[in-house]
Design a protein around this motif. Structure first.
Motif, PDB file in Angstrom:
ATOM      1  N   PHE A   1       3.821 -10.692 -40.699  1.00 24.27           N
ATOM      2  CA  PHE A   1       3.791 -11.069 -39.285  1.00 24.27           C
ATOM      3  C   PHE A   1       4.418 -12.444 -39.083  1.00 24.27           C
ATOM      4  O   PHE A   1       5.165 -12.668 -38.136  1.00 24.27           O
ATOM      5  CB  PHE A   1       2.350 -11.059 -38.782  1.00 24.27           C
TER       6      PHE A   1
ATOM      7  N   CYS B   1       6.042 -21.797 -38.811  1.00 24.75           N
ATOM      8  CA  CYS B   1       5.951 -20.742 -37.806  1.00 24.75           C
ATOM      9  C   CYS B   1       5.055 -21.173 -36.646  1.00 24.75           C
ATOM     10  O   CYS B   1       5.319 -20.841 -35.489  1.00 24.75           O
ATOM     11  CB  CYS B   1       5.429 -19.455 -38.438  1.00 24.75           C
TER      12      CYS B   1
ATOM     13  N   THR C   1      -2.112 -18.037 -38.809  1.00 26.58           N
ATOM     14  CA  THR C   1      -1.398 -18.769 -39.852  1.00 26.58           C
ATOM     15  C   THR C   1      -2.369 -19.488 -40.787  1.00 26.58           C
ATOM     16  O   THR C   1      -2.115 -19.581 -41.994  1.00 26.58           O
ATOM     17  CB  THR C   1      -0.412 -19.786 -39.249  1.00 26.58           C
TER      18      THR C   1
ATOM     19  N   LYS D   1      12.219 -13.267 -35.359  1.00 21.35           N
ATOM     20  CA  LYS D   1      12.483 -12.947 -33.952  1.00 21.35           C
ATOM     21  C   LYS D   1      12.788 -14.196 -33.136  1.00 21.35           C
ATOM     22  O   LYS D   1      13.718 -14.217 -32.323  1.00 21.35           O
ATOM     23  CB  LYS D   1      11.276 -12.225 -33.354  1.00 21.35           C
ATOM     24  N   LEU D   2      11.997 -15.263 -33.352  1.00 15.90           N
ATOM     25  CA  LEU D   2      12.136 -16.464 -32.519  1.00 15.90           C
ATOM     26  C   LEU D   2      13.183 -17.444 -33.041  1.00 15.90           C
ATOM     27  O   LEU D   2      13.792 -18.172 -32.264  1.00 15.90           O
ATOM     28  CB  LEU D   2      10.781 -17.180 -32.413  1.00 15.90           C
TER      29      LEU D   2
ATOM     30  N   LYS E   1       7.771 -12.962 -37.003  1.00 14.53           N
ATOM     31  CA  LYS E   1       7.797 -13.863 -35.844  1.00 14.53           C
ATOM     32  C   LYS E   1       8.916 -14.887 -35.990  1.00 14.53           C
ATOM     33  O   LYS E   1       9.658 -15.172 -35.038  1.00 14.53           O
ATOM     34  CB  LYS E   1       6.448 -14.576 -35.721  1.00 14.53           C
TER      35      LYS E   1
ATOM     36  N   HIS F   1      -1.619 -18.224 -26.598  1.00 14.17           N
ATOM     37  CA  HIS F   1      -0.930 -17.564 -27.696  1.00 14.17           C
ATOM     38  C   HIS F   1      -0.826 -18.487 -28.920  1.00 14.17           C
ATOM     39  O   HIS F   1      -0.962 -18.051 -30.060  1.00 14.17           O
ATOM     40  CB  HIS F   1       0.475 -17.129 -27.260  1.00 14.17           C
ATOM     41  N   THR F   2      -0.587 -19.765 -28.667  1.00 12.98           N
ATOM     42  CA  THR F   2      -0.442 -20.720 -29.759  1.00 12.98           C
ATOM     43  C   THR F   2      -1.749 -20.857 -30.535  1.00 12.98           C
ATOM     44  O   THR F   2      -1.758 -20.883 -31.764  1.00 12.98           O
ATOM     45  CB  THR F   2      -0.013 -22.096 -29.224  1.00 12.98           C
TER      46      THR F   2
ATOM     47  N   HIS G   1       5.626 -20.385 -26.682  1.00 13.11           N
ATOM     48  CA  HIS G   1       4.520 -19.579 -26.170  1.00 13.11           C
ATOM     49  C   HIS G   1       3.529 -20.435 -25.383  1.00 13.11           C
ATOM     50  O   HIS G   1       3.554 -21.664 -25.443  1.00 13.11           O
ATOM     51  CB  HIS G   1       3.789 -18.891 -27.338  1.00 13.11           C
TER      52      HIS G   1
ATOM     53  N   ALA H   1      12.616  -8.872 -37.735  1.00 10.36           N
ATOM     54  CA  ALA H   1      11.196  -8.607 -37.500  1.00 10.36           C
ATOM     55  C   ALA H   1      10.854  -7.148 -37.781  1.00 10.36           C
ATOM     56  O   ALA H   1       9.868  -6.837 -38.452  1.00 10.36           O
ATOM     57  CB  ALA H   1      10.831  -8.962 -36.063  1.00 10.36           C
TER      58      ALA H   1
ATOM     59  N   VAL I   1       6.225 -21.108 -32.762  1.00  9.19           N
ATOM     60  CA  VAL I   1       5.477 -20.397 -31.719  1.00  9.19           C
ATOM     61  C   VAL I   1       5.038 -21.365 -30.629  1.00  9.19           C
ATOM     62  O   VAL I   1       5.093 -21.050 -29.436  1.00  9.19           O
ATOM     63  CB  VAL I   1       4.258 -19.677 -32.336  1.00  9.19           C
TER      64      VAL I   1
ATOM     65  N   PHE J   1      -2.283 -17.814 -32.673  1.00  8.20           N
ATOM     66  CA  PHE J   1      -1.391 -17.780 -33.820  1.00  8.20           C
ATOM     67  C   PHE J   1      -1.776 -18.829 -34.855  1.00  8.20           C
ATOM     68  O   PHE J   1      -1.595 -18.622 -36.054  1.00  8.20           O
ATOM     69  CB  PHE J   1       0.060 -17.982 -33.376  1.00  8.20           C
TER      70      PHE J   1
END
Length: 452
Positions: free
Chosen positions: A55, A370, A390, A62-63, A59, A382-383, A378, A222, A374, A386
């Motif tokens: 994950f 990561c 992590t 993707k970002l 992530k 969301h942060t 975000h 991803a 994020v 995450f």
């Protein structure tokens, strides 16, 4: 210069799954037999940790897709020194771990030619595979991934075949009778199993590292990461469980081809032969993907001036040929140093343990990086969520280090400290200072000439 061909999402998925399954599973049942069937708990915990890592890398892919994977993220978020340290550790972990792959392949081929079990003959065969796949990498990444797509299909035959049909030959008494034969407490045994089984998921970052040669990396890295881990996890747990219920523990501990041994017990010699052939092709093919990954990681750091410039030099097809050759030479030396091991599985254990411990530090750095990625893109909710994920991933990585051999952790720690002395040679600040000194010297010399 023509643009190099890119890898699609299917190729990247097979790169991730193939890098894991081709190198991670074929000799592990023998290694885990020294712990016992309690190692299944280690598999489950490691799978959860691997999915968390998947994950994280999904992530990141993707970002902020970046060629170089863990190295690139450490460089961007922790600075050039951490980037240098991460790449050096990761690069060493990769080429050391790469050695385990042809060892596993040759171990299975010894089913047909028992003389390959002899240390000297095994050494020669392993070296032949190392150089064959190194030359294949010089053709280009598209060729390597096409080869690996095919060879991963072969690898799936023994893994999925045993995982599905092995249950018809499963003996619950054999499985229960070897729950914990390690001599450690159950917690210690499971911790050791978690460290060993992590080797099976090393490669979760493959698509991230090779983002520079993946089509549409913002989406495909991803997708390939999550799909590859999910495919491998199902196959690992099922196949490892059933083998431990098919083969008596004492016999399994000594096997250089545990999947073939299980198949032979189930359906006879032809089954063992088929599984051995497929395992050999699958393991050998995955070596090509790992050499690609190692070369791309080194090239990314070299492009930034944080690794010797020779690793960034490419041919007309954008392949870092000299970097590949250096890796092949170092792998050759590692094979020769460990070739005195009596069995392939013993040689495999030493190499994989060292590679896992070294790889965990770049994984931890990637998890923290990561969070910053994020946080930048975000909402606060969301942060926060995450950060929890992590943090759990970092805790898992630390636990895997705890479960590793004490001497290997000690040597890995000393290695991390030792490489610090080489950083000044790759420090951008140092290069800038030297450049300013040269410019000042040139200006002073010019002024002196004018006065005279």
């Amino acid at each position: 210069m023509a643009e190099a061909k890119k890898i699609g999402v299917v190729g990247a998925t097979f790169l991730v799954a193939g890098n894991m399954m081709g190198s991670g599973v074929f000799l592990l049942p023998s290694s885990l037999a020294k712990i016992g069937t309690a190692s299944i708990w280690g598999w489950l915990i490691t799978t959860a940790g691997a999915l968390l890592l998947a994950f994280v890398f999904a992530k990141l892919g993707k970002l902020a897709p970046k060629a170089g994977g863990p190295y690139a993220y450490a460089r961007d978020w922790f600075g050039p020194y951490m980037g240098f340290q991460t790449n050096t550790i990761y690069w060493f972990a990769n080429w050391i771990g790469n050695v385990a792959i042809p060892i596993a392949a040759v171990g299975y081929f010894s089913y047909f030619f028992p003389i390959l079990s002899e240390p000297l003959v095994r050494c020669i065969a392993v070296l032949a595979l190392v150089w064959a796949l190194s030359f294949a990498n010089m053709i280009g990444p598209a060729f390597v991934t096409r080869v690996q797509t095919v060879t991963t299909s072969f690898a799936l035959v023994p893994i999925l075949g045993i995982a599905i049909f092995g249950w018809f030959f499963f003996d619950a008494d054999i499985f229960k009778g070897a729950y914990n034969v390690s001599g450690e407490s159950n917690f210690g045994a499971i911790s050791s199993a978690a460290a060993l089984t992590l080797w099976a998921f090393i490669g979760v970052e493959s698509a991230s590292v090779t983002a520079g040669v993946v089509e549409n990396p913002e989406k495909n890295v991803a997708r390939a990461t999550l799909a590859g881990v999910f495919l491998a996890a199902i196959a690992y747990i099922a196949s490892s469980s059933v083998i431990m219920g098919m083969v008596p523990n004492a016999e399994l501990q000594l096997s250089d081809a545990p999947f073939a041994l299980a198949a032979a017990k189930a359906v006879g010699g032809w089954g063992g032969a088929l599984v051995s052939l497929c395992a050999f092709v699958g393991a050998a093919g995955s070596l090509g993907g790992w050499i690609l990954l190692t070369a791309q990681s080194a090239k990314a750091a070299s492009d930034d001036g944080l690794f010797p410039s020779i690793f960034s030099k490419t041919n007309k097809d954008d392949v870092p040929v000299k970097g590949v050759l250096i890796v092949a030479v170092l792998m050759t030396l590692a094979v020769l140093v460990t070739s005195t091991s009596e069995t392939a599985s013993a040689q495999f254990d030493v190499i994989t343990s060292a590679a896992v411990v070294l790889t965990l530090l770049p994984y931890i750095y990637s998890c923290v990086a990561c969070y910053f990625v994020v946080e930048r893109s975000h909402t606060l909710v969301h942060t926060g969520a995450f950060w929890t994920l992590t943090s759990l991933t970092v805790v898992y990585c630390l636990w895997a280090i705890y479960g590793s051999s004490g001497s290997i952790v000690q040597y890995a720690f000393l290695f991390v400290l030792f490489i610090t002395v080489f950083y000044p040679f790759f420090s951008e600040e140092r290069r800038q200072q030297r450049q300013r000194a040269r410019e000042a010297s040139a200006i002073g010399a010019g002024a002196g000439a004018q006065r005279s």
